[in-house]
Design a protein around this motif. Structure first.
Motif, mmCIF file in Angstrom:
data_model
loop_
_atom_site.group_PDB
_atom_site.id
_atom_site.type_symbol
_atom_site.label_atom_id
_atom_site.label_comp_id
_atom_site.label_asym_id
_atom_site.label_seq_id
_atom_site.Cartn_x
_atom_site.Cartn_y
_atom_site.Cartn_z
ATOM 1 N N ALA A 43 0.851 -1.199 0.000
ATOM 2 C CA ALA A 43 0.000 0.000 0.000
ATOM 3 C C ALA A 43 0.884 1.246 0.000
ATOM 4 O O ALA A 43 0.659 2.182 -0.775
ATOM 5 N N TYR A 44 1.896 1.262 0.856
ATOM 6 C CA TYR A 44 2.828 2.386 0.892
ATOM 7 C C TYR A 44 3.611 2.475 -0.421
ATOM 8 O O TYR A 44 3.805 3.563 -0.972
ATOM 9 N N VAL A 48 2.162 5.887 -1.696
ATOM 10 C CA VAL A 48 2.974 6.971 -1.132
ATOM 11 C C VAL A 48 4.336 7.069 -1.826
ATOM 12 O O VAL A 48 4.728 8.150 -2.276
ATOM 13 N N ASP A 49 5.026 5.965 -1.922
ATOM 14 C CA ASP A 49 6.395 5.949 -2.432
ATOM 15 C C ASP A 49 6.464 6.075 -3.953
ATOM 16 O O ASP A 49 7.520 6.396 -4.496
ATOM 17 N N GLY A 50 5.362 5.843 -4.620
ATOM 18 C CA GLY A 50 5.373 5.936 -6.072
ATOM 19 C C GLY A 50 6.280 4.910 -6.725
ATOM 20 O O GLY A 50 6.876 5.170 -7.760
ATOM 21 N N THR A 53 11.133 2.755 -4.313
ATOM 22 C CA THR A 53 11.966 1.843 -3.552
ATOM 23 C C THR A 53 11.378 0.444 -3.678
ATOM 24 O O THR A 53 10.180 0.282 -3.470
ATOM 25 N N PRO A 54 12.191 -0.560 -3.993
ATOM 26 C CA PRO A 54 11.638 -1.921 -4.019
ATOM 27 C C PRO A 54 11.021 -2.264 -2.668
ATOM 28 O O PRO A 54 11.640 -2.012 -1.626
ATOM 29 N N HIS A 55 9.816 -2.804 -2.683
ATOM 30 C CA HIS A 55 9.115 -2.988 -1.406
ATOM 31 C C HIS A 55 9.805 -4.004 -0.507
ATOM 32 O O HIS A 55 9.589 -3.995 0.707
#
Length: 174
Positions: A43-44, A48-50, A53-55
């Motif tokens: 979700a982030y 949010v992060d677009g 950054t690799p989750h």
């Protein structure tokens, strides 16, 4: 891993629940939720992060974070006199660690973070196809995932048949 987290969580939780029939429903529910808990960071990642950054690089994919969470929960349960629920903490931790172990097959997991930035990845999945998820679907590791899903489906079918055949106590009416 791509699709096998929840089925694998069901299998490990089912195994643990067999030894504790009085808590089996809570064990299964906790295990299933915790088997996908690290991926709640998606979700982030998207909102949010677009996708910058690799989750798998977020703190939700580091073992130390989950060890701290489990320790705090275990201490809280112990101090509040609810030791009988400690099994749920350990079931949750086992499922989260299984999730991270499964992710380590084809994704980078920082097992020693924050002490080391070493990323553990057993197999590299080359980016050959678009969209990106086809790379995982056409990779040989997906066969392992399908076997886990099939195993969980068979186990769930067996459990469902057992559950349906279970006698229900009905109070006598006079």
């Amino acid at each position: 891993m791509f699709i096998a987290h929840l089925p694998a969580g069901y299998l490990i939780s089912r195994f643990i629940a067999r030894g504790r029939p009085a808590q089996s429903d809570a064990i299964l529910a906790t295990g299933i939720v915790c088997s996908v808990l690290p991926d709640f960071d998606l979700a982030y990642f998207y909102l949010v992060d677009g996708r910058q950054t690799p989750h798998h690089g977020y703190w939700t994919h580091t073992p130390l974070f989950w060890l701290v969470v489990a320790t705090v929960l275990a201490l809280m349960l112990t101090m509040s006199g609810r030791r009988n629920q400690l099994v749920l903490v350990w079931v949750g931790l086992a499922n989260v660690m299984l999730h991270l172990l499964m992710d380590s097959v084809a994704a980078d997991i920082r097992w020693l973070h924050p002490f080391s930035d070493l990323r553990v990845n057993l197999v590299h999945v080359p980016a050959l196809y678009k969209p990106w998820y086809l790379n995982f679907l056409f990779h040989w590791t997906f066969v392992a995932e399908l076997l886990i899903v099939l195993s969980a489906a068979v186990a769930a079918a067996i459990d469902w048949r057992r559950w349906r055949g279970r006698a229900v106590a009905v109070p006598a009416i006079r």
